[in-house]
Structures are given as structure tokens and as C-alpha cells.
Design a protein around this motif. Structure first.
Motif, mmCIF file in Angstrom:
data_model
loop_
_atom_site.group_PDB
_atom_site.id
_atom_site.type_symbol
_atom_site.label_atom_id
_atom_site.label_comp_id
_atom_site.label_asym_id
_atom_site.label_seq_id
_atom_site.Cartn_x
_atom_site.Cartn_y
_atom_site.Cartn_z
ATOM 1 N N SER A 34 53.817 40.006 35.503
ATOM 2 C CA SER A 34 54.367 41.221 34.852
ATOM 3 C C SER A 34 53.259 42.087 34.260
ATOM 4 C CB SER A 34 55.362 40.823 33.769
ATOM 5 O OG SER A 34 54.732 39.925 32.869
ATOM 6 N N SER A 35 52.167 41.455 33.773
ATOM 7 C CA SER A 35 51.114 42.225 33.103
ATOM 8 C C SER A 35 50.241 43.015 34.085
ATOM 9 C CB SER A 35 50.225 41.292 32.276
ATOM 10 O OG SER A 35 49.737 40.251 33.108
ATOM 11 N N VAL A 36 49.910 42.432 35.243
ATOM 12 C CA VAL A 36 48.970 43.100 36.182
ATOM 13 C C VAL A 36 49.586 43.445 37.527
ATOM 14 C CG1 VAL A 36 46.812 42.216 35.196
ATOM 15 C CG2 VAL A 36 48.068 40.824 36.849
ATOM 16 N N GLY A 37 50.746 42.979 37.834
ATOM 17 C CA GLY A 37 51.344 43.272 39.134
ATOM 18 C C GLY A 37 51.050 42.179 40.142
ATOM 19 N N VAL A 38 50.829 42.544 41.390
ATOM 20 C CA VAL A 38 50.629 41.553 42.459
ATOM 21 C C VAL A 38 49.172 41.083 42.472
ATOM 22 C CG1 VAL A 38 50.733 41.143 44.948
ATOM 23 C CG2 VAL A 38 52.443 42.600 43.845
ATOM 24 N N VAL A 39 49.006 39.739 42.365
ATOM 25 C CA VAL A 39 47.658 39.147 42.415
ATOM 26 C C VAL A 39 47.573 38.276 43.662
ATOM 27 C CG1 VAL A 39 46.024 37.620 41.262
ATOM 28 C CG2 VAL A 39 47.484 39.128 39.903
ATOM 29 N N ALA A 40 46.481 38.477 44.426
ATOM 30 C CA ALA A 40 46.260 37.668 45.631
ATOM 31 C C ALA A 40 45.320 36.528 45.275
ATOM 32 C CB ALA A 40 45.650 38.537 46.737
ATOM 33 N N GLY A 41 45.877 35.305 45.225
ATOM 34 C CA GLY A 41 45.030 34.130 45.015
ATOM 35 C C GLY A 41 44.281 33.877 46.320
ATOM 36 N N SER A 42 42.955 34.009 46.286
ATOM 37 C CA SER A 42 42.192 34.065 47.542
ATOM 38 C C SER A 42 41.015 33.106 47.564
ATOM 39 C CB SER A 42 41.660 35.493 47.752
ATOM 40 O OG SER A 42 42.676 36.435 47.544
ATOM 41 N N TYR A 43 40.493 32.913 48.804
ATOM 42 C CA TYR A 43 39.322 32.054 49.026
ATOM 43 C C TYR A 43 38.314 32.870 49.841
ATOM 44 C CZ TYR A 43 36.459 28.178 50.761
ATOM 45 O OH TYR A 43 35.415 27.355 51.064
ATOM 46 N N VAL A 44 37.064 32.959 49.351
ATOM 47 C CA VAL A 44 36.036 33.766 50.047
ATOM 48 C C VAL A 44 35.470 32.948 51.212
ATOM 49 C CG1 VAL A 44 33.906 35.110 49.819
ATOM 50 C CG2 VAL A 44 35.486 34.942 47.867
ATOM 51 N N ALA A 90 30.785 33.240 48.807
ATOM 52 C CA ALA A 90 31.488 32.411 49.787
ATOM 53 C C ALA A 90 31.685 30.998 49.248
ATOM 54 C CB ALA A 90 30.701 32.387 51.090
ATOM 55 N N GLY A 91 32.869 30.408 49.543
ATOM 56 C CA GLY A 91 33.148 29.033 49.135
ATOM 57 C C GLY A 91 33.845 28.921 47.784
ATOM 58 N N TYR A 92 34.088 30.080 47.133
ATOM 59 C CA TYR A 92 34.765 30.050 45.825
ATOM 60 C C TYR A 92 36.134 30.723 45.909
ATOM 61 C CZ TYR A 92 30.339 28.614 43.742
ATOM 62 O OH TYR A 92 29.199 27.927 43.427
ATOM 63 N N GLU A 93 37.028 30.317 44.977
ATOM 64 C CA GLU A 93 38.353 30.939 44.908
ATOM 65 C C GLU A 93 38.351 32.030 43.846
ATOM 66 O OE1 GLU A 93 40.801 27.510 44.182
ATOM 67 O OE2 GLU A 93 41.240 27.277 46.322
#
Length: 547
Positions: free
Chosen positions: A467-477, A517-520
Motif C-alpha cells: 500500500s505504501s509504495v505500490g507494485v514491487v518486483a522481488g528480483s534476482y540480478v 549480479a548474484g544478489y536479490e
């Protein structure tokens, strides 16, 4: 008021010195070249007639080589059975009791390379055109090369023995390229010949002698030799070997010579028959041994008296050549055109036009020529149909030209050569774009170009709605890195569905500048919210660049 760190001109320094009662003499700075080469003007009494130097050019299968062979063997004495034993890239034949030197450089390459270095080794060009074929693309190139080098042109209409020979068609086509035959009221000599039967060969040689008489070719043989390197190679047993053409003076065995960045002493000198000779005068081609390294075709050579000074000059030339490499970007391109006009170094803008059809070549050429203004004259030096070739790039390099392609592409070798030589190739689909871009370049208003540089690839593993920031993409580089101020292309099943800016980049609860690379990480975008699991974010930055 002048401080201790400022320079003053000689006149001011002289006045100040005289105020203090000091006597002043101006220091004269003499360069190595001035000390090494004698720059004595030849007087009319010293000059003696020399034989003409002729180059044979033309389209690929119009009979250049056959014509050269016919001329050579028709004029080789019976004592030299088997013709020339050692082919050195140049030879002399006797015609009408006089010598003529032929340069065996039928390819445009050596000829253009020579012209690029300003070594105008030849006086006359024989343009070979097949009577049954007429003027072809390479013939047009040959005409442009000869005109650019200010050569006298003699046209040899070859293959007259063929039943389909049509010399009038050739003459008519020549007029389209600014060459009007004498029979039609022009000043270009056209000789019908047949390399197969020998018809017209004597007349052709007679015309060469006649043209040479008109040119009044003279040189002083009684001075240190000067000339040009025609070709050079390395021989397994004999080391560096150079074929040189003496243009003035006389070259002797034992002379110290400097050619480009090579220096050495003439140990052995052979003529075009392979016979050892002791000396060679003006317009005589010889093969020499004794140089320390292989010079380049087209380099000037000169005999000198001081070998130590010659070696010093060679070192300086090698250093200058390195410096020249760094200055390559100064070559004319549309991006630096305006600055060169402002500096006053650009008075003429040579352009080579290549297009898909002849009509386009003419239209583009005429439109570009009309862009000339008081400061710059736009000159189309060559126009032809077809892809941009290596030959075009060579001509552009030699003439400092820009290549304009309309609905055509450069072939890979030409593109590589252009990149290496710093030649600017501009390709267009719309004629107005070409005109507009060159016009704006001349006015100094060429808009900067931008390109996208990829920095990394990110895979979306889980999409969260907060609700505070909207859509967040949990991602992996996956590779590279992703930056907070960067942009991303959202790719789904190989298709770009959106391009957006990164609004926020977090690792756990901390805002970070970049993630490797290699981090979330968690990524929020400024506008695009329809993110799905499995989407790929291609991170990139946009940068301005100049060609």
C-alpha cells in the motif's frame, strides 16, 4: 605590461635590447629535412628531357594485362628472348627511338595509395575500354582517379578485333564523364587497338610520345636522386627489396637513401630486365637492395649525403607517425565538419555518392552540390550504383571525402576499412535526410546522437503489492548490475512490453544505489505496474556519443 612568463615577438625584444645597448641577431631554426635535403631550384640549363611515366587503368576484364603484354613483347629486342626475366612492377619500352616507362599498377589500390601520399609518380594515364562492353563501374572509378591526380588521359578502345566492337558507343559514353574525343571536337586522344592482333599499338605509343612532347617533361640528372617507391616486399634470401622510380637526379650504387621510415645504402640495383646496373637517371625504374626495413608503396625516397642525420630523421618520422595515429579523429566527418570550417581548414567538402539506382545517384549528387555556400564548396567526386566498396573507402581516404550511401549498405570489408582509416560513411533511406543532415552539419547544428548501453539483466521472481509504495518486483540480478537512476526494458517471452525508469531500488529494507549480479533486490518502476513473475528487466543507461 609584460610579465616574466610571457613571450614577446622578435621586433619588440630587439627594441628593448637596443635600449640597454645590446646587439641582437635572430636565431634561425633549421629542421633536419632542410639540413639533409638540398632544395636547390633547377635552372633551365640544368633540365634535360626525360621519358614519360605511364599507368594503364580500366575495368577488370577489358584487356589491361593483354595490352601491357602486347606493348612489352612487341618492343623487347630479340636478344632478350623470353621477355622480361624479372618482373619488378615497372618497365621501359622503346617506341619511336625513345623510352617510355610503364607502371604495372592496373589495380586502383597502389594508384590511390600513391595519390594519397601526394606522390604523383605518373604523367599519363592510358584508359582501357573494351569496344564491345563500353564504360563500366571500374572505368568510371579509373577516370575519377586519373582526374583527381591531374593526369593526361589517353583512351585505348580495346578488343577492336571482335565483331561486336562499337567504338562510337564508347566515345558517346565517354562524353557523359567529361571526356570528349578529338574527332568530336574535344581534347582527349582515343586510339582503337587490339591487344590480340596488335592493331593500333604503334599508334598508341606514338600518341604517348606526342602527349609527352606537349607536357615538356624535364628533370635534372646532375643532382642527388629523388623519387617514389612503387612497390616493396621482403625476400627470403635478400631481405627488404624496393622497386623505385627515380623522378629527378641520378641514383648510384652505394648511395645512402631514405624512403619513408626506412633508411639504408644501395647495395645492388637491377633494371626491369633483371640486369645489375650502376646508376639510374630520371624516369628509370629500378629494384634496390640494402634498406633496413620495407618502405610503403607510395613513399617518397631521396638520396642523402649524411647517413647519421638520415637515421635521426627516420626516428623523428616514426615518432610523428605515432602522433598521427592519435590525431586520426581530426579526419572530416559530419560531426567535426563545422569546427573545421570555423578553423578555416575546410574549403571544400568532397563527397562520394553510392545509391541503388542511377537516377538516385544523379538526384543525390545534384542536391548535395547545391548545398555549397561562401565558406564551403560541396563537391561530388565520385557517384556510382551499388554497395559501398573497399575502393570507395580508399578513394575517400585519399581525398578526405565523406561517403553518402542511399538505399545501400557497405560490404563488411569496406566497413572494417572505413573504421580503421577513420572514413565517415553515412547511410540514408530518404534523400531529404541526407540533404538536411549535411546542411545542418555545415551550419554547426548537428544534433547529438544517443545510444542505449546495457548494464545488466534482472529476473522478476515474485511480485508484491504494498500500500505504501505500490507494485514491487522481488528480483534476482542475473548478470551485470542494476542502478537506481537507470532505465529498464520489461521483456516478456522475448517481447518488450514496456520501457520505464527505476523509481526505487532496495536490498532488504535499505535503499541502495546499485545491486550486482548474484544478489536479490526489490525494484519499483515509475509508471509501469503490470509486472508478472518471470518477466526480465533489461537495465540500461542512455549516453550521448559522437562518431
Amino acid at each position: 605590461m609584460v610579465t616574466i612568463n610571457q613571450s614577446v615577438d622578435y621586433d619588440t625584444a630587439c627594441i628593448v635590447a637596443e635600449e640597454f645597448g645590446a646587439k641582437v641577431t635572430k636565431e634561425v631554426v633549421v629542421s633536419i629535412e632542410e639540413r639533409l635535403f638540398e632544395e636547390v631550384e633547377d635552372t633551365e640549363e640544368n633540365l634535360q628531357p626525360r621519358s614519360p611515366v605511364v599507368v594503364v587503368m580500366g575495368h577488370v576484364d577489358h584487356g589491361k594485362t593483354s595490352l601491357l603484354d602486347r606493348i612489352r613483347h612487341a618492343n623487347v629486342t630479340s636478344g632478350e628472348a623470353g621477355g622480361i626475366t624479372q618482373h619488378i612492377g615497372a618497365y621501359r619500352v622503346k617506341a619511336g627511338g625513345r623510352d617510355i616507362t610503364f607502371l604495372d599498377t592496373p589495380g586502383h589500390e597502389a594508384f590511390t595509395a600513391m595519390r594519397a601520399r601526394g606522390a604523383l609518380a605518373t604523367d599519363i594515364a592510358i584508359l582501357v575500354v573494351a569496344a564491345d562492353d563500353g564504360i563500366m563501374s571500374q572505368t568510371v572509378e579509373a577516370i575519377n582517379h586519373a582526374k583527381a591526380a591531374n593526369l593526361s588521359i589517353i583512351v585505348a578502345i580495346n578488343k577492336m578485333d571482335k565483331p561486336t566492337a562499337n567504338p562510337d558507343k564508347v566515345k558517346q559514353e565517354l562524353t557523359e564523364h567529361g571526356l570528349v574525343c578529338e574527332e568530336w571536337g574535344g581534347n582527349v586522344i582515343c586510339v582503337p587497338v587490339s591487344a590480340k592482333t596488335g592493331e593500333g599499338i604503334d599508334e598508341l605509343l606514338e600518341m604517348v610520345n606526342l602527349t609527352a612532347d606537349v607536357l615538356e617533361l624535364k628533370a635534372n640528372p646532375d643532382r642527388l636522386a629523388k623519387g617514389v617507391v612503387i612497390e616493396a616486399r621482403i625476400d627470403k634470401g635478400r631481405g627488404p627489396i624496393a622497386t623505385v622510380l627515380v623522378q629527378s637526379g641520378t641514383l648510384h650504387t652505394g648511395d645512402t637513401i631514405i624512403a619513408g621510415t626506412a633508411v639504408g645504402r644501395v647495395r645492388v640495383m637491377r633494371d626491369d630486365k633483371g640486369k645489375a646496373v650502376k646508376e639510374a637517371g630520371p624516369s628509370v625504374p629500378v629494384e634496390i637492395m640494402g634498406l633496413a626495413e620495407v618502405p610503403s608503396a607510395g613513399d617518397d625516397f631521396a638520396a642523402v649525403e649524411d647517413e647519421k642525420l638520415a637515421r635521426e630523421l627516420v626516428e623523428k618520422r616514426k615518432f610523428d607517425a605515432k602522433e598521427e595515429q592519435f590525431k586520426l579523429y581530426k579526419k572530416v566527418s559530419l560531426d567535426n565538419l563545422f569546427s573545421q570550417i570555423e578553423e578555416g581548414s575546410m574549403k571544400k567538402l568532397p563527397i562520394i555518392v553510392k545509391a541503388d539506382v542511377q537516377g538516385s545517384v544523379e538526384a543525390v549528387s545534384q542536391s548535395l552540390s547545391k548545398l555549397s555556400n561562401d565558406e564551403v564548396k560541396v563537391e561530388v567526386i565520385h557517384g556510382a550504383v551499388g554497395a559501398v566498396t573497399e575502393s570507395d573507402v580508399m578513394l575517400a581516404k585519399a581525398s578526405g571525402a565523406i561517403i553518402v550511401g542511399f538505399n545501400v549498405r557497405p560490404n563488411p570489408a569496406a566497413a572494417d576499412n572505413a573504421k580503421r582509416d577513420g572514413v565517415d560513411i553515412r547511410l540514408y533511406r530518404v534523400i531529404y535526410d541526407a540533404i538536411e543532415e549535411i546542411e545542418t552539419a555545415m551550419k554547426g547544428m548537428l544534433a547529438p546522437k544517443y545510444r542505449e548501453v546495457d548494464t545488466g539483466r534482472v529476473e522478476v521472481r515474485q511480485v508484491m503489492k504494498l500500500s505504501s509504495v505500490g507494485v514491487v518486483a522481488g528480483s534476482y540480478v542475473l548478470d551485470g548490475k542494476v542502478q537506481r537512476n537507470g532505465e529498464v526494458r520489461v521483456v516478456r517471452d522475448g517481447i518488450i512490453v514496456a520501457v520505464d525508469k527505476i523509481a526505487g531500488l532496495r536490498r532488504f529494507k535499505d535503499d541502495v544505489k546499485e545491486v550486482a549480479a548474484g544478489y536479490e533486490c526489490g525494484i519499483t518502476l515509475e509508471k509501469f505496474t503490470d509486472i508478472k513473475d518471470g518477466d526480465i528487466f533489461e537495465a540500461f543507461v542512455t549516453e550521448e556519443y559522437r562518431d
